[in-house]
Every structure is written in C-alpha cells, then in structure tokens.
Design a protein around this motif. Structure first.
Motif, PDB file in Angstrom:
ATOM      1  N   LEU A  51       0.886  -1.349   0.141  1.00 47.90           N
ATOM      2  CA  LEU A  51       0.035  -0.063  -0.003  1.00 47.90           C
ATOM      3  C   LEU A  51       0.868   1.269  -0.104  1.00 47.90           C
ATOM      4  N   ALA A  52       1.922   1.094   0.665  1.00 47.33           N
ATOM      5  CA  ALA A  52       2.934   2.340   0.762  1.00 47.33           C
ATOM      6  C   ALA A  52       3.997   2.458  -0.418  1.00 47.33           C
ATOM      7  N   GLN A  53       3.854   1.680  -1.508  1.00 45.59           N
ATOM      8  CA  GLN A  53       4.795   1.674  -2.436  1.00 45.59           C
ATOM      9  C   GLN A  53       4.696   2.802  -3.278  1.00 45.59           C
ATOM     10  N   PRO A  54       3.439   3.389  -3.755  1.00 47.16           N
ATOM     11  CA  PRO A  54       3.466   4.569  -4.562  1.00 47.16           C
ATOM     12  C   PRO A  54       4.109   5.832  -3.710  1.00 47.16           C
ATOM     13  N   MET A  55       4.085   5.702  -2.392  1.00 45.64           N
ATOM     14  CA  MET A  55       4.712   6.977  -1.859  1.00 45.64           C
ATOM     15  C   MET A  55       6.084   6.655  -1.680  1.00 45.64           C
ATOM     16  N   VAL A  56       6.533   5.534  -1.400  1.00 51.61           N
ATOM     17  CA  VAL A  56       7.901   5.281  -1.124  1.00 51.61           C
ATOM     18  C   VAL A  56       8.715   5.493  -2.506  1.00 51.61           C
ATOM     19  N   MET A  65       9.235   6.167   5.285  1.00 52.15           N
ATOM     20  CA  MET A  65       8.121   6.527   6.045  1.00 52.15           C
ATOM     21  C   MET A  65       8.511   6.605   7.472  1.00 52.15           C
ATOM     22  N   ILE A  66       7.934   7.247   8.318  1.00 48.64           N
ATOM     23  CA  ILE A  66       8.318   7.239   9.739  1.00 48.64           C
ATOM     24  C   ILE A  66       6.804   6.971  10.665  1.00 48.64           C
ATOM     25  N   ALA A  67       7.178   6.492  11.836  1.00 51.43           N
ATOM     26  CA  ALA A  67       5.959   6.200  12.876  1.00 51.43           C
ATOM     27  C   ALA A  67       6.364   6.866  14.043  1.00 51.43           C
ATOM     28  N   THR A  68       5.413   7.989  14.211  1.00 49.85           N
ATOM     29  CA  THR A  68       5.497   8.859  15.364  1.00 49.85           C
ATOM     30  C   THR A  68       4.823   8.095  16.828  1.00 49.85           C
ATOM     31  N   GLY A  69       3.971   7.261  16.602  1.00 44.56           N
ATOM     32  CA  GLY A  69       3.182   6.706  17.536  1.00 44.56           C
ATOM     33  C   GLY A  69       4.110   5.376  18.061  1.00 44.56           C
ATOM     34  N   VAL A  70       4.025   4.835  19.478  1.00 45.58           N
ATOM     35  CA  VAL A  70       4.764   3.977  20.061  1.00 45.58           C
ATOM     36  C   VAL A  70       4.164   2.660  19.377  1.00 45.58           C
ATOM     37  N   THR A 126     -13.537  -0.963  -8.405  1.00 46.84           N
ATOM     38  CA  THR A 126     -12.693  -0.317  -9.591  1.00 46.84           C
ATOM     39  C   THR A 126     -12.465   1.204  -9.238  1.00 46.84           C
ATOM     40  N   GLY A 127     -13.049   1.828  -8.581  1.00 43.68           N
ATOM     41  CA  GLY A 127     -12.790   3.130  -8.313  1.00 43.68           C
ATOM     42  C   GLY A 127     -11.277   3.310  -7.185  1.00 43.68           C
ATOM     43  N   VAL A 128     -11.523   2.210  -6.226  1.00 44.94           N
ATOM     44  CA  VAL A 128     -10.404   2.252  -5.440  1.00 44.94           C
ATOM     45  C   VAL A 128      -9.081   1.617  -6.171  1.00 44.94           C
ATOM     46  N   ALA A 129      -9.310   0.711  -7.068  1.00 42.07           N
ATOM     47  CA  ALA A 129      -8.284   0.341  -7.921  1.00 42.07           C
ATOM     48  C   ALA A 129      -7.500   1.178  -8.793  1.00 42.07           C
ATOM     49  N   PHE A 130      -8.604   2.095  -9.440  1.00 44.87           N
ATOM     50  CA  PHE A 130      -8.130   3.233  -9.983  1.00 44.87           C
ATOM     51  C   PHE A 130      -7.386   4.504  -9.342  1.00 44.87           C
ATOM     52  N   CYS A 131      -7.745   4.495  -8.145  1.00 41.03           N
ATOM     53  CA  CYS A 131      -6.936   5.619  -7.399  1.00 41.03           C
ATOM     54  C   CYS A 131      -5.640   4.748  -7.057  1.00 41.03           C
ATOM     55  N   TYR A 132      -5.658   3.812  -6.616  1.00 38.12           N
ATOM     56  CA  TYR A 132      -4.084   3.338  -6.397  1.00 38.12           C
ATOM     57  C   TYR A 132      -3.147   3.148  -7.405  1.00 38.12           C
ATOM     58  N   ARG A 138       1.182   9.324  -9.687  1.00 33.68           N
ATOM     59  CA  ARG A 138       1.200  10.715 -10.414  1.00 33.68           C
ATOM     60  C   ARG A 138       1.111  11.858  -9.291  1.00 33.68           C
ATOM     61  N   VAL A 139       0.301  11.797  -8.058  1.00 39.80           N
ATOM     62  CA  VAL A 139      -0.054  12.751  -7.199  1.00 39.80           C
ATOM     63  C   VAL A 139       1.183  12.780  -6.654  1.00 39.80           C
ATOM     64  N   PHE A 140       1.693  11.774  -6.037  1.00 42.29           N
ATOM     65  CA  PHE A 140       3.008  11.878  -4.938  1.00 42.29           C
ATOM     66  C   PHE A 140       4.189  12.400  -6.029  1.00 42.29           C
ATOM     67  N   LYS A 141       4.377  11.935  -7.100  1.00 42.41           N
ATOM     68  CA  LYS A 141       5.385  12.423  -7.613  1.00 42.41           C
ATOM     69  C   LYS A 141       5.274  14.174  -8.108  1.00 42.41           C
ATOM     70  N   PHE A 142       4.089  14.439  -8.400  1.00 39.76           N
ATOM     71  CA  PHE A 142       3.683  15.769  -8.718  1.00 39.76           C
ATOM     72  C   PHE A 142       4.194  16.747  -7.461  1.00 39.76           C
ATOM     73  N   ILE A 143       3.395  16.314  -6.259  1.00 38.28           N
ATOM     74  CA  ILE A 143       3.812  16.955  -5.141  1.00 38.28           C
ATOM     75  C   ILE A 143       5.350  16.800  -4.610  1.00 38.28           C
ATOM     76  N   ASN A 144       6.064  15.690  -4.635  1.00 41.35           N
ATOM     77  CA  ASN A 144       7.224  15.809  -4.328  1.00 41.35           C
ATOM     78  C   ASN A 144       8.241  16.749  -5.367  1.00 41.35           C
ATOM     79  N   ALA A 145       7.835  16.885  -6.529  1.00 36.05           N
ATOM     80  CA  ALA A 145       8.335  17.744  -7.444  1.00 36.05           C
ATOM     81  C   ALA A 145       8.611  19.221  -7.184  1.00 36.05           C
TER      82      ALA A 145
END
Length: 253
Positions: A51-56, A65-70, A126-132, A138-145
């Motif tokens: 699930l985290a692969q697109p962000m990573v 990614m980090i975890a701030t909670g114990v 289908t909507g969930v799969a399309f989003c993932y 595209r969203v994460f790369k656009f933001i990080n750019a």
C-alpha cells in the motif's frame, strides 16, 4: 379489539429473525476467514508495504516513512489488513444480504436489485483500484516535484493511511455515479432528457467536488473530475436500457 398477534404472523417474524441472524453469522465467518488468510499470507507488514509503495517510490533514494506513535508500526498494518479483508469478503457479504431479501421479491424486482448490487460493488472496487494504480503515483510525484530541497520528505504512516483511505473512499463513491443516475431515472425522480439538459452543471459540479475532496493539485483533481463526468455519461446511456429490462409486467384487470 384484541391485540393478540396471530400465531402464523409471530412464527413468520421469528423465522425471519432467525434467518437474519444466520446470514449475519455467515457474513462474519466470511470476513473472519478473509482476515485470517491475509494474516497468514502475505501478512500485515507485506500488505502495508504494498500500500505504501506509491509513496515510497516518489521519495528520494534511501528515504523511508516514519512512525511517530509507539504502537503505530503494529496498529497501522493491522488496520490496513482488516480493511482489505472487508473488500475481499464484500462479494460474500453482499451475497448474504441478497439471499436474505431475494425470497420476498417479485421477478421484476430481482431484475432491478441484483444488477444494482453487483454493479455498485464492482464500480466501488474499480474506483479504489483506479485510485491506487493510476492516481497515487502521479499525485505523489507531482507533489514531491514541487517540494523545496530544504525539506526532507518523511511522511508519517498514520497520516498516510488517513490520506489514502479518504482518497480511495472518494474515488470509490465517485465511481457509483452511473448507479445513482440509473436509480434516479428508474424511480421516475428525473428523466434522462432532464439529466442531459443539466450536463454543463454536472461537469462544473464534478470539478468543484474534485477540488474539495482531493489535494490541491491539478493531477488529482482532473483524475477525479474526468471519470466522474464520463461515468455520468455512461449512466445516461445505461439508464433507458435498465428501465426497459426491469419494468414490471402489465397487470390484467
């Protein structure tokens, strides 16, 4: 007048309650089995990594990614696993719902409800799969750019989970547009001609909704608004066909 309930009515009511209980138990069994299977393979950690692969993939090389909670490293993957189990068990759960209500329906009502239940489930997934698979990368790369070089990107896993769940829910609900159009037409609330007449307002509304529920970037907004519009057009095409197929037979006086 006596308030006594007829024995036949009471027995019928109790039998319906027993049937409802049995269907709920079977639905819970299906959810429990799906959860157990996901726990065994591939496991909560592997599921969250997927699930985290697109962000990573959009982060600088070597970043994580980090975890701030114990207990976040334990709880977040568990939450993701249970949510995925609900999606996997959804067909079985919907089948139990259908098996409970189907005996009390007429033939034309079965032709009305069954396609709506099946199509709404498929469209949501289908909507969930399309989003993932299409939107996230595209969203994460656009933001990080556009992130300044002075900022080190290290997203928190809980914030990331909240973000992706809200996005997946938004896209899943958005993909239900054809079902909404079909129901409105089938119930006689609005005609296809009227829906075609308000098409310009629907297009504007789609972009307004996309601007509200997605991050403030053009990629995610267009990724939500365009499918919403196209699915609206699909609903306009399907609605007349659905009305004809599910029409109740003419009664003879």
């Amino acid at each position: 007048m006596s308030d006594k309930i007829e024995p036949g009515v009471e027995e019928s009511f109790i039998s319906h309650l027993v049937e409802l209980r049995d269907r709920l138990v079977k639905a819970c069994y299906g959810l429990a089995i799906a959860t157990a299977l996901l726990m065994l393979w591939p496991g909560p950690s592997a599921i969250y990594d997927f699930l985290a692969q697109p962000m990573v993939d959009s982060l600088p090389v070597g970043s994580q990614m980090i975890a701030t909670g114990v207990i976040s490293p334990f709880m977040v993957p568990m939450k993701v696993t249970m949510l995925l189990a609900v999606l996997l068990a959804l067909p079985w759960i919907l089948y139990q719902v259908w098996a409970f209500i189907a005996p009390g329906l007429y033939a034309h009502e079965k032709r009305l409800i069954a396609p709506l239940v099946i199509s709404s489930s498929i469209l949501f997934l289908t909507g969930v799969a399309f989003c993932y698979f299409i939107v996230f990368s595209r969203v994460f790369k656009f933001i990080n750019a556009f992130s300044p070089t002075s900022i080190h990107m290290a997203p928190d896993i809980e914030n990331y989970l909240d973000f992706i769940m809200s996005m997946c829910l938004a896209f899943g609900v958005t993909f239900e547009v054809p079902v909404v159009v079909v129901v409105l037409v089938r119930m006689g609330i609005v005609s296809v001609e009227k829906l075609k007449a308000i098409r310009p307002y629907v297009i504007v509304g789609a972009f307004v909704i996309a601007a509200i529920v997605t991050p403030p970037d053009l990629v995610s907004q267009f990724s939500l608004a365009l499918p919403m519009w196209l699915l609206y057009e699909l609903g306009l095409v399907i609605a007349p066909l659905f009305v004809r197929v599910t029409q109740a037979p003419d009664t003879v006086d």
